[in-house]
Design a protein around this motif. Sequence first.
Motif, PDB file in Angstrom:
ATOM      1  N   CYS A 196       0.804  -1.338   0.043  1.00  0.00           N
ATOM      2  CA  CYS A 196      -0.033  -0.162   0.068  1.00  0.00           C
ATOM      3  C   CYS A 196       0.811   1.226  -0.056  1.00  0.00           C
ATOM      4  O   CYS A 196       1.850   1.392   0.776  1.00  0.00           O
ATOM      5  CB  CYS A 196      -0.764  -0.101   1.316  1.00  0.00           C
ATOM      6  SG  CYS A 196      -1.901   1.166   1.344  1.00  0.00           S
TER       7      CYS A 196
ATOM      8  N   CYS B 201      -0.474   3.410   3.565  1.00  0.00           N
ATOM      9  CA  CYS B 201      -0.010   2.905   4.793  1.00  0.00           C
ATOM     10  C   CYS B 201       1.147   1.766   4.787  1.00  0.00           C
ATOM     11  O   CYS B 201       1.435   1.483   5.789  1.00  0.00           O
ATOM     12  CB  CYS B 201      -1.537   2.461   5.510  1.00  0.00           C
ATOM     13  SG  CYS B 201      -1.930   0.640   5.197  1.00  0.00           S
TER      14      CYS B 201
ATOM     15  N   CYS C 192      -6.184  -2.320  -0.246  1.00  0.00           N
ATOM     16  CA  CYS C 192      -5.289  -2.688   0.797  1.00  0.00           C
ATOM     17  C   CYS C 192      -6.338  -3.039   1.883  1.00  0.00           C
ATOM     18  O   CYS C 192      -7.205  -2.479   2.233  1.00  0.00           O
ATOM     19  CB  CYS C 192      -4.657  -1.259   1.415  1.00  0.00           C
ATOM     20  SG  CYS C 192      -4.073  -1.422   2.863  1.00  0.00           S
TER      21      CYS C 192
ATOM     22  N   ASN D  18      -5.769  -2.847   4.983  1.00  0.00           N
ATOM     23  CA  ASN D  18      -5.626  -2.245   6.313  1.00  0.00           C
ATOM     24  C   ASN D  18      -6.432  -0.709   6.110  1.00  0.00           C
ATOM     25  O   ASN D  18      -7.575  -0.331   6.943  1.00  0.00           O
ATOM     26  CB  ASN D  18      -4.408  -1.900   6.528  1.00  0.00           C
ATOM     27  CG  ASN D  18      -4.229  -1.044   7.773  1.00  0.00           C
ATOM     28  OD1 ASN D  18      -4.775  -1.613   8.597  1.00  0.00           O
ATOM     29  ND2 ASN D  18      -3.306   0.018   7.934  1.00  0.00           N
ATOM     30  N   CYS D  19      -6.349   0.028   5.000  1.00  0.00           N
ATOM     31  CA  CYS D  19      -6.869   1.172   4.958  1.00  0.00           C
ATOM     32  C   CYS D  19      -7.725   1.143   3.560  1.00  0.00           C
ATOM     33  O   CYS D  19      -8.364   2.395   3.514  1.00  0.00           O
ATOM     34  CB  CYS D  19      -5.744   2.284   4.909  1.00  0.00           C
ATOM     35  SG  CYS D  19      -4.921   2.172   3.181  1.00  0.00           S
TER      36      CYS D  19
END
Lengths: 138, 385
Positions: free
Chosen positions: A33, A36, A47, A49-50
């Motif tokens: 990513c 992040c 991603c 995560n984000c």
Amino acid sequence: MAQASSRPVPVPSPRTQPFWDGCARDELLLQRCKSCHIYWHPPSPLCPNCLSNDYEWTPASGRGTVYTFSVVHHAFGHAWEPLVPYVLAVIELAEGPRMLSNVVDVPPDAVRIGMDVAVIFQPVSETISLPLFRPVAS
Amino acid sequence: MNSIKGQYAIVGVGESDVGKRGSRPGVTVMDLDLEAGVRAIRDSGLRKEDIDGVIARGPQSNYSAVLAGCLGLPPRHYICDVGLSGSASATMILNAVAALHAGFCTSVLCMNGSVGGDEGGGGGEGVRGGWVHDLSQPFGQLGAPTGYSLLARRHMHEYGTTSEQFGAIAVACRKHASLNSNASYRTPITLEDHQNSRMIADPFRLLDCCPSTVAAGAVIITSAERARDLPNKPVYLLGLGHCNTHSDGQYAPNMTTVAMRDASQRAYEMAGLGPKDVDFANLYDCFTYAALVTLEDYGFCKKGEGGAFVENGRIELGGELPLNTGGGLLSQGHASGFLHITESATQLRGAAGERQVADAKIGIVSGQCGTLGINACLLLGNEPG
Ligand SMILES: [Zn+2]
């Protein structure tokens, strides 16, 4: 392990094509990513995560450890008959993600969880090389 | 939590005739589902005109409608096709209760079965994990045993669990199947038989893997109020829980504490019960290890102590917690776990004959798939609470 030509050859999807293109150049690529900076595997459009879709395919170190493994004795299909027993393994890559592969160049009964491994690339067709892992000194 | 404890009940129970793969030449999943479904309708004492909900899992996306048509049911007000392979059966019960509680319908028929190799058990050649097919199949992750064996090995590494302990589960399931006339594999086995069975995907031996069978189960669920007017003793739904932690075991964030933990916590909370209240457990056992880790995550022992827990007859009839009282997937039949539901209902009706758990009041059921990443947990009782 028996000759490479008997292994089934993976058919990449549009989502995994960049991964396999990397393997063909002896590069183990992971999505990373740009927002992040985490790595992930298997390939996905976002991603995890984000949720950014702004990522780049980034060469990984190719180093990792055996997280778990199975010694497969039963040939699930004729193509596997010359290959059993083989070591199916989950490799925890140095970058974090886990990857399914085989541990090779070592007797199956010598494989241990936590063993340090490094990637090698085994050509199985004109365009496909499999990322496999073999033990290395830590 | 909005508790439905004791408000809904299983009122009809049916199993198809079950058998080993090939024991019923030409039979299809639809034949089996309908056989079980008709038995559940007849058992319930309901008229088929009273059934206005159908949930199934089949080879086409409108399969529940196909079965409803075959059964000549009146216009349905809730139909649902469930995916989730091995979790489907227990998940159907959650869906049925949700549909009843929402007022969509009044009585729901759930059916699920499998024929031969479509469940990917021992020896199956089906490929799991379609979305990562090219990242798993070329490395020899094929059939279900390879995927689950990876998680079993990790448990052995972290907690010292042994193959013999896996074997204790296979032995218990077979012992219980030997007492069940509707089971596929009824000849008792010993731990030595387990240890001598050939290696499939180390640490799994052949007798760690459920065999391919032909089997289906069905139940009818309705309100506790309506259940009181029906001929059979109702089996009440006391707690229901669902959890998903991963889709494919090789990418599980935690390989040894899995979806079962949170699914069971929600079910216990809804029911106001705990593991100590449970008289028997019918836990999804595509592989011995799947039942072992479920015993841990369902709170019957501490994490990592499942291996010791299953030893010395504790999980056999007459033991502290009889496990898979009808024989389980390992010895009765696959049916994507549906027979764990029919067997639990039979036990709670006190109708299990030779294999009856003495004074059975509370039973727990696990359905799972996704290499232990998807779990549906049911707490059932012979009283509404
Ligand atoms: Zn990100």
